[in-house]
Design an enzyme around this catalytic site. Structure first.
Site, PDB file in Angstrom:
ATOM      1  N   SER A 125      48.035  23.010 -16.367  1.00  0.00           N
ATOM      2  CA  SER A 125      48.584  23.201 -17.706  1.00  0.00           C
ATOM      3  C   SER A 125      49.253  24.567 -17.812  1.00  0.00           C
ATOM      4  CB  SER A 125      47.477  23.009 -18.742  1.00  0.00           C
ATOM      5  OG  SER A 125      48.018  22.849 -20.037  1.00  0.00           O
TER       6      SER A 125
ATOM      7  N   ASP B 281      50.553  11.576 -19.987  1.00  0.00           N
ATOM      8  CA  ASP B 281      50.161  12.881 -20.514  1.00  0.00           C
ATOM      9  C   ASP B 281      50.617  12.985 -21.967  1.00  0.00           C
ATOM     10  OD1 ASP B 281      49.787  15.594 -21.099  1.00  0.00           O
ATOM     11  OD2 ASP B 281      50.310  16.233 -19.065  1.00  0.00           O
TER      12      ASP B 281
ATOM     13  N   HIS C  42      46.471  14.126 -18.957  1.00  0.00           N
ATOM     14  CA  HIS C  42      46.737  15.553 -18.734  1.00  0.00           C
ATOM     15  C   HIS C  42      45.680  16.209 -17.857  1.00  0.00           C
ATOM     16  CE1 HIS C  42      48.514  19.433 -19.779  1.00  0.00           C
ATOM     17  NE2 HIS C  42      47.299  19.904 -20.021  1.00  0.00           N
TER      18      HIS C  42
END
Length: 456
Positions: free
Chosen positions: A263, A355, A390
């Site tokens: 991320s 995601d 994600h």
């Protein structure tokens, strides 16, 4: 069986009778085995039940009591074969939290037991203790009430993030905070700087596992929960210092240090690889990240830009936060994203196509086009997984489509939709981890034969 000659005749007959009864009893009681009983979290287990009547319906059940004092469980429905056996890696689960022949379904399909708090996420924060899992077999196909029934057999297994001999060291150097994990052995080893996302704090379990596979890895804290320290972190300088902490350790091969991020941590890795004049990563692994986050500046500016675009936040039908649109459309202005043409080291991008937290699919497409135009696309490897979300983590960690999340800047708790579906997300985590380890070995180790093998 031999009988000691010193025993009286009556004792001999009693002993023979006892052994005959014992063998008869053993033949009628189910035997449950889990191998290995103690292993690394990314190591597969073999679960086998023996001594069942043929064609008997049974339920295999796993139970874990987390560090947050919550109970997590998974279960599968099976029917014993003609030999009275159930072999989990070969026999299909007919229902439960997973279906089909799934060797690790009792782990990756875990979910909070009914009645638990909402929005839970299972994470191991104390890597020096194991994740303890009770695996049991019950008669019949059960879906609830396991705590009220007596199992036919139970085995306790331990899942570890650190192998024997891995050394954990707290780092407080030059303003840098983190935890360094050293593999067992004399070294030297390649190094990894390991960075998580906007959740902040110090997360160690991935670094502990990387060290168990032969890499000196430092879990870096760069968004501390102490707001007074956040302003002290000037992004590029701080990360360059952290990189050098790994690089200058006497057990590390100085020219073989990688960046590993998820991320926002992936965005940091991309910025360092493109713009830093002081460090040169040998390779980068970037999970669920984007080049749109320009962190080649103080974090206060990064978060101001994110807050400016917060109006693009959406909510699904259950009121869960969807943040993926915040960086859309992908900007065409090079000043608003990382110049991917400046990347000079091998780069692996890991993308979940479902995601819902970040527009990683669109980002990966744009990054590919930029590198192709710049003539450095040969450095790029993309792992793209349909129906994965994600939070792509090491294998067999349960999938979380949504969970509670504390917004770092406001300390507001929200329910975030990460995306992904349980089975394909679990498959993605297993595939990504194996390929990322191979990627690191390929670019960091001098030869395949020099990679240490670590198992419990």
């Amino acid at each position: 069986m031999s009988i000691p000659p010193s025993l009286p005749i009556c004792s001999c007959f009693c002993l023979v009778f006892f052994y005959r009864c014992l063998s008869t009893m053993v033949g009628t009681f189910p035997l449950l085995s889990v191998q290995p009983m103690r292993g690394l979290v990314d190591e597969k287990i073999q679960v086998v039940v023996r001594n069942l009547p043929p064609a008997l319906s049974v339920t295999l059940h796993s139970l874990h009591h987390s560090e947050d004092k919550d109970f997590w469980e998974a279960f599968g429905h099976y029917t014993s074969n003609d030999q009275g056996m159930v072999t989990v890696d070969k026999d299909a689960s007919l229902g439960g939290t997973y279906e089909g022949a799934e060797p690790m379904g009792l782990l990756w399909s875990m979910q909070p037991v009914p009645g638990s708090r909402t929005g839970l996420r299972l994470r191991k924060m104390d890597v020096l203790t194991p994740m303890v899992v009770h695996i049991s077999v019950y008669s019949g196909h059960m879906t609830e009430g396991f705590s009220k029934q007596s199992p036919l057999a139970t085995v306790v297994t331990e899942r570890w993030y650190v192998a024997p001999g891995v050394c954990r060291i707290d780092i407080r150097e030059h303003g840098v905070r983190g935890t360094l994990f050293l593999p067992p052995g004399p070294g030297p080893f390649p190094g990894v700087l390991d960075m998580w996302g906007v959740g902040g704090g110090l997360v160690e379990y991935r670094s502990g596992l990387l060290a168990s596979h032969g890499f000196v890895s430092m879990a870096l804290e760069y968004l501390p929960h102490d707001k007074n320290r956040t302003s002290d972190i000037e992004s590029k300088t701080y990360f360059e210092k952290a990189f050098r902490v790994v690089q200058e350790h006497p057990l590390v091969m100085k020219d073989r240090v990688a960046l590993f991020g998820l991320s926002l941590g992936a965005s940091v890795a991309l910025n360092l690889a493109a713009y830093s004049k002081d460090i040169s990563p040998r390779c980068c692994v970037c999970i669920s990240g984007s080049h749109v986050h320009r962190v080649n500046q103080a974090f206060s500016k990064v978060f101001r830009k994110m807050n400016k675009d917060r109006h693009k936040t959406r909510f699904d039908e259950e009121g869960r936060v969807v943040w993926r649109d915040i960086i859309l459309p992908i900007p065409t202005n090079l000043g608003e994203k990382v110049d991917m043409g400046r990347i000079k080291c091998p780069l692996m991008l890991v993308v979940g196509e479902d995601d819902q937290n970040l527009a990683t699919v669109e980002s990966a497409k744009d990054m590919t086009q930029m590198m192709r135009a710049a003539g450095n696309e040969h450095l790029l490897t993309i792992l793209q997984y349909p129906d994965a979300g994600h939070l792509i983590e090491p294998p067999y960690i349960p999938h979380f489509r949504a969970c509670n999340f504390m917004v770092q800047q406001t300390r507001q708790k929200v329910m975030v939709l990460w995306g992904g579906y349980t089975k394909p997300h679990a498959d993605a985590q297993e595939d990504f981890w194996e390929k990322s380890l191979s990627f690191l070995r390929q670019h960091l180790y001098l030869s395949p034969d020099s990679v240490p093998k670590a198992k419990l």
